[in-house]
Design an enzyme around this catalytic site. Structure first.
Site, mmCIF file in Angstrom:
data_model
loop_
_atom_site.group_PDB
_atom_site.id
_atom_site.type_symbol
_atom_site.label_atom_id
_atom_site.label_comp_id
_atom_site.label_asym_id
_atom_site.label_seq_id
_atom_site.Cartn_x
_atom_site.Cartn_y
_atom_site.Cartn_z
ATOM 1 N N ASP A 152 -4.060 21.436 -14.497
ATOM 2 C CA ASP A 152 -2.926 22.068 -15.188
ATOM 3 C C ASP A 152 -2.616 21.416 -16.534
ATOM 4 O O ASP A 152 -1.449 21.165 -16.856
ATOM 5 C CB ASP A 152 -1.680 22.048 -14.297
ATOM 6 C CG ASP A 152 -1.816 22.917 -13.065
ATOM 7 O OD1 ASP A 152 -2.861 23.565 -12.912
ATOM 8 O OD2 ASP A 152 -0.887 22.922 -12.238
ATOM 9 N N ASP A 175 -7.664 24.934 -13.048
ATOM 10 C CA ASP A 175 -6.641 25.803 -13.650
ATOM 11 C C ASP A 175 -6.014 25.137 -14.870
ATOM 12 O O ASP A 175 -4.797 25.196 -15.064
ATOM 13 C CB ASP A 175 -5.546 26.135 -12.630
ATOM 14 C CG ASP A 175 -6.083 26.801 -11.366
ATOM 15 O OD1 ASP A 175 -7.149 27.422 -11.429
ATOM 16 O OD2 ASP A 175 -5.418 26.676 -10.313
#
Length: 314
Positions: A152, A175
């Protein structure tokens, strides 16, 4: 008429976001500037300015958790050297049940903010989500910057907000580019540090565009060989790679449905004329798309940032 509207939009975008600085504030860890921390310099700026203030940050490591508040506009934060001007912090989601969205090293709530020639890092141990850059503002620009982290790294938090990344280096594990904003990544290096997923878009259904990667280079750490271009954090996720160079670490399927077949009905995943060992589309998932030349040519700055009812609001 449409072409004229596009030209007007582009001119306004340039004037508003690329405005010339009128005041300069120097930040230096050694005390030779007006301030020793970036946050002090940010807080010295007036609310809702109609002119641009430049915060020039000298080389050094600034361990700060920085917020550019919503009442600040027209700020440029410029580092002396992107490799030597480093803003860093080390929060992660499992510290006192902090959760993902409080882990940022830098959070940008204001509009018309530019970052240039510096590094934004979250150097937390790999013990949970750890955001380096968290954006909430509109018309944000990041030029020649490095974004370092693991899971992230970059969170684009605001629906319909418009972001522009140019000549940036972005690294992460899982991600590491995620969220709901419309963002153009141009001539950037996207570096995977783990077998996982690059993007996790949550593009609103009403948004015409989400993440667009143009002329980017996708690289990976040694031994990494199974990376997906993206998986949909929410239905209607939009991610496009156009004329990018993809390393062999990109899996033949290209995209993942996040273990939810229903996402295949709504995800807007596309590619156009990518190159490299990871760009072979012969085994791509059937629910992704290859753009035509005409469709790809329509993906312009004007259309990304100006196709909406109000000149600046999607």
């Amino acid at each position: 008429m449409k072409r004229l509207f596009g030209m007007v939009c582009l001119m306004l975008f340039a004037v508003t976001v690329w405005g010339q600085g009128q005041d300069t504030i120097i930040v230096s860890r050694d005390g030779t500037g007006k301030y020793r921390t970036v946050q002090e310099a940010i807080e010295s700026a007036r609310a809702f300015m109609d002119y641009t203030v430049t915060i020039y940050v000298k080389n050094g490591t600034y361990k700060e958790k920085i917020v550019v508040p919503a009442w600040l506009e027209n700020i440029e934060i410029i580092g002396e050297d992107k490799d030597k001007t480093i803003i860093t912090y080390d929060d992660h989601a499992n510290i006192n049940k902090m959760g993902t969205f409080r882990t940022y090293s830098v959070k940008v709530e204001g509009n018309n903010i530019t970052f240039r020639n510096l590094t934004i890092e979250n150097n937390a141990a790999q013990l949970g989500q750890a955001v380096a850059l968290h954006t909430e503002g509109d018309r944000l620009k990041f030029i020649n910057c490095r974004f370092l982290g693991n899971q992230d790294t970059i969170y684009t938090g605001a629906k319909f907000a418009r972001l522009y990344f140019k000549d940036c280096y972005i690294e992460g594990t899982t991600d590491f580019i995620f969220g709901s904003s419309t963002a153009l990544f141009e001539d950037c290096t996207i570096h995977s540090k783990r077998n996982s997923y690059i993007t996790a878009a949550s593009t609103p259904r009403e948004a015409e565009y989400g993440y667009v990667f143009k002329h980017c280079k996708l690289t990976a750490a040694q031994g990494i060989n199974k990376v997906y271009l993206g998986r949909p954090w929410r239905p209607y996720a939009y991610t496009l790679f156009i004329e990018c160079e993809m390393g062999k670490h990109i899996v033949p399927a290209g995209w993942h449905n996040w273990k939810n077949p229903d996402n295949e009905k709504t995800a807007r995943y596309a590619e156009y004329k990518n190159t490299g060992e990871g760009a072979d589309v012969s085994q791509r998932v059937g629910w992704s798309k290859q753009l035509t030349k005409k469709e790809a040519e329509a993906v312009t700055v004007e259309n990304l940032f100006c196709t909406h009812d109000n000149m600046w609001k999607f």
